[in-house]
Design a protein around this motif. Structure first.
Motif, PDB file in Angstrom:
ATOM      1  N   ILE A 141      30.628  24.498 -13.735  1.00 43.06           N
ATOM      2  CA  ILE A 141      29.704  24.826 -12.637  1.00 43.06           C
ATOM      3  C   ILE A 141      29.439  23.583 -11.793  1.00 43.06           C
ATOM      4  N   LYS A 142      29.242  22.448 -12.466  1.00 48.81           N
ATOM      5  CA  LYS A 142      28.992  21.208 -11.730  1.00 48.81           C
ATOM      6  C   LYS A 142      30.181  20.853 -10.845  1.00 48.81           C
ATOM      7  N   TYR A 201      27.684  21.401  -2.568  1.00 51.39           N
ATOM      8  CA  TYR A 201      26.332  21.760  -2.983  1.00 51.39           C
ATOM      9  C   TYR A 201      25.975  21.090  -4.314  1.00 51.39           C
ATOM     10  N   GLY A 202      26.472  19.877  -4.503  1.00 49.30           N
ATOM     11  CA  GLY A 202      26.180  19.174  -5.743  1.00 49.30           C
ATOM     12  C   GLY A 202      24.687  18.973  -5.982  1.00 49.30           C
ATOM     13  N   PHE A 203      23.904  18.877  -4.900  1.00 49.91           N
ATOM     14  CA  PHE A 203      22.452  18.682  -5.030  1.00 49.91           C
ATOM     15  C   PHE A 203      21.765  19.880  -5.673  1.00 49.91           C
ATOM     16  N   LEU A 204      22.456  21.057  -5.683  1.00 45.83           N
ATOM     17  CA  LEU A 204      21.852  22.257  -6.253  1.00 45.83           C
ATOM     18  C   LEU A 204      22.227  22.473  -7.711  1.00 45.83           C
ATOM     19  N   LYS A 240      15.214  27.892  -6.300  1.00 43.36           N
ATOM     20  CA  LYS A 240      14.372  27.231  -5.303  1.00 43.36           C
ATOM     21  C   LYS A 240      14.573  25.726  -5.356  1.00 43.36           C
ATOM     22  N   GLU A 241      14.689  25.139  -4.179  1.00 44.92           N
ATOM     23  CA  GLU A 241      14.765  23.694  -4.040  1.00 44.92           C
ATOM     24  C   GLU A 241      13.905  23.317  -2.842  1.00 44.92           C
TER      25      GLU A 241
END
Length: 496
Positions: free
Chosen positions: A61-62, A70-73, A130-131
């Motif tokens: 997934i990472k 979208y690594g920040f998510l 949520k972020e």
């Protein structure tokens, strides 16, 4: 030649435009399950899906999120997936996803935008992550377990203002703390202070990082603190947000001495009355008295916690003094200095006294005159007493008569004297001149004349306005025969 080159260039541009448009359009798919990311057979309960994705495929997934940009998510997705609510829904015909993770030849891949073009909707699990203030929606098709990013919605919440003011009741210039740290979803806050008439007396801009403010109010009365918060979209909060503080009115101190011209009040009790002290919105619970001399030095003080707030004080010093009072109310407020709370007075000591002294006296007779050795007289002498140096040196002047207890040939006599008295505590020694008329007729060779008078006495009573002495007196004649003219006696003196 030029026309041909231009035509070729135009063809190339058109090809690029059509290629970009085609790339920008979502790719339509009508079947799913060939390139599975995580095989999910049947409607497996959501908790098992979450555990499988987190425990078994976290690394994949990472990798996929990083490829999609979208690594920040990744961490929010993994962390929230453990407790997120999975919704059973469908991927409807014509709906798109921004990208999808899938597996090809064992490797994680990321697609571009996809549009479902199958014959019927696909059953999926939907989950929201949520972020910050953004909500990301992901769908997981049940047949293949691929993770697809559907959309993002930015939801800026309404600011919720929170205002706490403490204490609710305070004294003038006590610190008042304003705390807006409980405010939510705000980029800035503001607090304004209004008095009872609605006039704004102070305001302060605050931030979530600096949400506390300490201030002071220098006038009594009721104040309203009104707060507001601004969210990230610049919209002010709508919920009620205010607090109230009551600033206590201080007490008013008043003092009245029993005299201001305290003549002859040395050694006598004076009363300082502060019962007129009051408090506009409470009660006076304590009064502190302070006594100062003419140099401003504090010589005594008294703390009175019981009504009617009076102090009785005896002064053994002459001069001008000042008594000042400070009142405290039931909320700890302190009175301010004023003319009514501070009074001056002057104390003097009585120095001049009237006096009367009396007692028995022996006058010498003599065998040669066929008389007893001494004759007994009773004398009474009025006069005055004056302190030259109080408690050290005094002056007495008296004059009076002495009456014999036997008749002829003894005669009544007139006596007078002026003595300087030196006091040593209660004992004193008096010396000075006197005068005595003759106590026998001329047949007995007696003469009137000047005497040297001495007294040795003791003070019986002295309250500074009344004095009494007991003394022994000896009168030695000057210029006359000592044997015939000396006298001695006891006396009691009362000064008033």
């Amino acid at each position: 030649m030029k026309i041909r080159k231009m035509a070729i260039f135009m063809v190339i541009v058109l090809v690029l435009i059509f290629t970009l448009e085609a790339a920008a359009q979502a790719k339509k798919i009508n079947n799913i399950g060939q390139y599975t990311f995580a095989r999910v057979r049947g409607k497996i309960p959501t908790p098992e899906v979450m555990k499988m994705l987190v425990d078994r495929y976290a690394a994949d997934i990472k990798t996929g999120f990083e490829q999609a940009g979208y690594g920040f998510l990744y961490e929010p997705f993994i962390n929230q997936l453990k407790t997120a609510q999975f919704e059973d829904t469908t991927w409807n015909i014509g709906d798109t996803v921004k990208w999808m993770l899938f597996r090809s030849h064992g490797k994680v891949k990321v697609s571009g935008e996809l549009e479902w073009a199958g014959k019927k909707p696909v059953e999926v699990f939907a989950v929201k992550v949520k972020e910050g203030y953004k909500t990301y929606t992901f769908i997981i098709p049940k047949p293949c377990g691929n993770i697809a990013f559907k959309d993002m919605v930015e939801e800026i919440p309404e600011a919720i203002c929170s205002l706490k003011v403490s204490p609710a009741k305070a004294n003038i210039n006590d610190p008042i703390t304003v705390d807006m740290s409980g405010t939510q979803f705000a980029k800035s806050m503001k607090v304004e202070i209004f008095d009872k008439q609605g006039a704004r007396v102070a305001s302060k801009d605050l931030t979530p990082e600096g949400a506390k403010w300490q201030t002071k109010l220098d006038k009594p009365g009721e104040y309203v603190f009104k707060g507001s918060a601004i969210n990230l979209a610049g919209k002010p909060s709508a919920n009620p947000c205010e607090g109230k503080v009551y600033i206590n009115y201080p007490p008013v101190a008043k003092v009245a001495p029993s005299c201001t011209d305290c003549t002859n009040m040395y050694g006598k009790p004076l009363t300082f009355d502060a019962s007129g002290s009051s408090d506009p919105d409470g009660e006076v619970t304590r009064v502190v008295f302070e006594l100062q001399d003419a140099n401003g030095q504090v010589i005594d003080s008294f703390n009175d916690t019981e009504k009617p707030f009076t102090w009785e004080k005896t002064l053994y010093k002459e001069g001008t003094f000042t008594v000042s009072t400070t009142a405290y109310d039931n909320d700890g407020a302190v009175s301010a200095a004023s003319e009514d709370s501070r009074k001056s007075f002057t104390v003097t000591r009585k120095k001049f006294f009237g006096l009367i002294e009396l007692g028995p006296m022996l006058a010498h007779g003599g065998d040669q005159y066929d008389l007893p050795s001494y004759a007994l007289y009773l004398y009474l002498r009025p006069g005055f007493f004056y302190w030259i140096n109080p408690d050290k040196v005094s002056l007495t002047m008296t004059a009076g008569a002495g009456l014999p207890l036997k008749g002829d040939p003894w005669k009544a006599i007139i006596m007078a004297e002026m003595l300087a008295n030196f006091h040593f505590g209660k004992v004193y020694l008096g010396i000075g001149p006197g005068f005595t008329t003759k106590e026998l007729s001329s047949l007995y060779n007696r003469k009137s004349g000047v005497d040297a008078v001495g007294q040795l006495g003791i003070t019986l009573f002295n309250n500074y306005v009344r004095i009494s002495h007991l003394f022994f007196e000896f009168r030695a004649p000057i210029g006359r025969n000592f044997e015939d003219h000396h006298k001695m006696g006891l006396g009691f003196r009362y000064c008033f």
